[in-house]
Design a protein around this motif. Sequence first.
Motif, short mmCIF file in Angstrom:
data_model
loop_
_atom_site.label_atom_id
_atom_site.label_comp_id
_atom_site.label_asym_id
_atom_site.label_seq_id
_atom_site.Cartn_x
_atom_site.Cartn_y
_atom_site.Cartn_z
N TRP A 1 -0.32 3.18 -6.32
CA TRP A 1 -0.84 4.18 -6.96
C TRP A 1 -1.30 5.47 -6.48
O TRP A 1 -1.25 6.46 -6.88
CB TRP A 1 -2.09 3.72 -7.72
N THR A 2 -1.96 5.10 -5.22
CA THR A 2 -2.56 6.27 -4.32
C THR A 2 -1.44 7.19 -3.73
O THR A 2 -1.81 8.35 -3.67
CB THR A 2 -3.22 5.74 -2.96
N VAL B 1 1.35 5.93 2.34
CA VAL B 1 0.65 6.68 1.28
C VAL B 1 0.72 8.13 1.46
O VAL B 1 0.71 8.75 0.50
CB VAL B 1 -0.69 6.20 1.21
N HIS C 1 -0.49 9.45 -6.42
CA HIS C 1 -1.58 10.61 -6.69
C HIS C 1 -2.29 11.48 -5.68
O HIS C 1 -2.99 12.45 -5.97
CB HIS C 1 -2.85 9.96 -7.57
N LEU C 2 -1.73 11.32 -4.44
CA LEU C 2 -2.38 11.79 -3.44
C LEU C 2 -1.29 12.82 -2.72
O LEU C 2 -0.21 12.55 -2.57
CB LEU C 2 -2.83 10.83 -2.36
#
Length: 183
Positions: free
Chosen positions: A33-34, A106, A37-38
């Motif tokens: 998820w990170t 990430v 969105h990052l």
Amino acid sequence: MSAPAGPAPLVTRPVLHTAAAAGLCALWAAAVWTAVHLRADPHLHDVALFVHLASLLVGFGAVLTVDWLGLLWLTGRRELPEVLRTAGAVHLPVWLGLAGLVGTGVLLHPDPGSPLTRVKLGLVLLVALNGLHARTLQPRMEAVAAGRTPASRALTVRCAVTVLLSQLGWWGATVIGFLNSRR
């Protein structure tokens, strides 16, 4: 007359293993998820790439060592206590390497729409869960090494499958990471 059994443990090993597996899945989902969105700036991306590669060397290198010795044991060319000592010695580097790979991954802008990336993400989860499973085998293997229980065919097959899954997961994720970097 035997001594009375103590009170039953509040949490059993299977419950702890299930909780650990659920925790690994939650951490994996949070990382995915990170990552979606990052967006890291180019300098941070370069630092993350270096740490990602260093983590691969540490984690996968330790895994290759244990899996190689495990294969030598399965073929009768190493003693089980040697394999277990080595596995115990490299347990921390394996998990630190895997954590470093996930943490830096990430920041590397993975493309969740890419089928290859999805396979890689699944392989990373497979590696983590397989590593947890390998830890459940350790007490049984220690009992075999100490001569308290005989080595069963089922246990040997579980060890072999664990090694195969480990290699499939690590090599598969590495190859996909290489292919994705060439895009």
